[in-house]
Scaffold this motif. Structure first.
Motif, PDB file in Angstrom:
ATOM      1  N   GLU A   1      24.064  40.409  42.767  1.00 44.35           N
ATOM      2  CA  GLU A   1      25.328  40.618  43.449  1.00 44.35           C
ATOM      3  C   GLU A   1      26.466  40.604  42.432  1.00 44.35           C
ATOM      4  OE1 GLU A   1      26.227  37.632  46.284  1.00 44.35           O
ATOM      5  OE2 GLU A   1      28.141  38.497  46.849  1.00 44.35           O
ATOM      6  N   VAL A   2      27.335  41.592  42.537  1.00 37.55           N
ATOM      7  CA  VAL A   2      28.473  41.667  41.622  1.00 37.55           C
ATOM      8  C   VAL A   2      29.559  40.713  42.087  1.00 37.55           C
ATOM      9  CG1 VAL A   2      30.267  43.156  40.671  1.00 37.55           C
ATOM     10  CG2 VAL A   2      27.953  44.058  41.039  1.00 37.55           C
ATOM     11  N   GLN A   3      30.067  39.951  41.152  1.00 34.48           N
ATOM     12  CA  GLN A   3      31.188  39.064  41.433  1.00 34.48           C
ATOM     13  C   GLN A   3      32.278  39.303  40.409  1.00 34.48           C
ATOM     14  OE1 GLN A   3      29.455  35.085  41.620  1.00 34.48           O
ATOM     15  NE2 GLN A   3      29.246  35.298  43.830  1.00 34.48           N
ATOM     16  N   LEU A   4      33.519  39.231  40.857  1.00 35.12           N
ATOM     17  CA  LEU A   4      34.666  39.443  39.986  1.00 35.12           C
ATOM     18  C   LEU A   4      35.521  38.191  39.959  1.00 35.12           C
ATOM     19  CD1 LEU A   4      35.773  43.016  41.161  1.00 35.12           C
ATOM     20  CD2 LEU A   4      34.273  42.426  39.269  1.00 35.12           C
ATOM     21  N   GLN A   5      35.988  37.875  38.766  1.00 38.80           N
ATOM     22  CA  GLN A   5      36.855  36.713  38.605  1.00 38.80           C
ATOM     23  C   GLN A   5      38.123  37.157  37.880  1.00 38.80           C
ATOM     24  OE1 GLN A   5      36.338  33.357  39.609  1.00 38.80           O
ATOM     25  NE2 GLN A   5      38.501  33.272  39.047  1.00 38.80           N
ATOM     26  N   GLY A  26      26.960  40.051  37.124  1.00 37.15           N
ATOM     27  CA  GLY A  26      25.954  40.642  37.987  1.00 37.15           C
ATOM     28  C   GLY A  26      25.980  42.152  38.028  1.00 37.15           C
ATOM     29  N   LEU A  27      26.745  42.772  37.128  1.00 37.15           N
ATOM     30  CA  LEU A  27      26.854  44.236  37.104  1.00 37.15           C
ATOM     31  C   LEU A  27      25.877  44.796  36.093  1.00 37.15           C
ATOM     32  CD1 LEU A  27      28.395  46.809  38.001  1.00 37.15           C
ATOM     33  CD2 LEU A  27      29.975  46.376  36.098  1.00 37.15           C
ATOM     34  N   THR A  28      24.963  45.644  36.548  1.00 33.79           N
ATOM     35  CA  THR A  28      23.957  46.208  35.656  1.00 33.79           C
ATOM     36  C   THR A  28      24.285  47.638  35.248  1.00 33.79           C
ATOM     37  OG1 THR A  28      22.635  46.895  37.556  1.00 33.79           O
ATOM     38  CG2 THR A  28      22.156  44.735  36.583  1.00 33.79           C
ATOM     39  N   SER A  29      25.165  48.287  35.983  1.00 34.15           N
ATOM     40  CA  SER A  29      25.504  49.665  35.678  1.00 34.15           C
ATOM     41  C   SER A  29      26.512  49.729  34.543  1.00 34.15           C
ATOM     42  CB  SER A  29      26.100  50.338  36.920  1.00 34.15           C
ATOM     43  OG  SER A  29      26.584  51.624  36.605  1.00 34.15           O
TER      44      SER A  29
END
Length: 126
Positions: A1-5, A26-29
């Motif tokens: 899951e992508v999370q942004l801070q 969590g970003l794979t792209s």
């Protein structure tokens, strides 16, 4: 899951500067767009700027020449350097991200963005 801070907000006098950061986990792209939006109470969230992972950039007119967006794609971090701040820049600033097809511009339309960070408050005093 992508999370942004998002981080970097604060109180600054008019004419001053702040730098916001947005770290994605969590970003794979490797193909994505990072956008910055802002919102004041009682108003709709509005776009500020966006950057695609290939470097294409868009700004809204109100921040052109004052704000600079950038990103470190390897670290999956976006930045928004805000200079010559004005009281009307006071808002909660949000970073957002979506997976972008390579070769396309990033979008300033918020419904493109699948992932959103919590906002960071920027207050510019006159």
């Amino acid at each position: 899951e992508v999370q942004l801070q998002a981080s970097g907000g604060g109180l600054v006098q008019a004419g001053g500067s702040l730098r916001l950061s947005c770290e994605a986990s969590g970003l794979t792209s490797d193909d994505f767009a990072i956008g910055w939006f802002r919102q004041v109470p009682g108003k709709e969230r509005e776009a500020v700027s966006c950057i695609a992972s290939d470097g294409r950039i868009l700004y809204v007119d109100s921040v052109k020449g004052r704000f600079t967006i950038s990103s470190d794609n390897a670290k999956k971090i976006g930045y928004l350097q805000m200079n010559i701040l004005k009281p009307e820049d006071t808002a909660v600033y949000y970073c957002a991200l979506y997976r972008l097809t390579k070769g396309y511009d990033c979008s300033l339309y918020r419904w493109f963005y699948h992932y959103w960070g919590r906002g960071t408050l920027v207050t510019v005093s006159s």
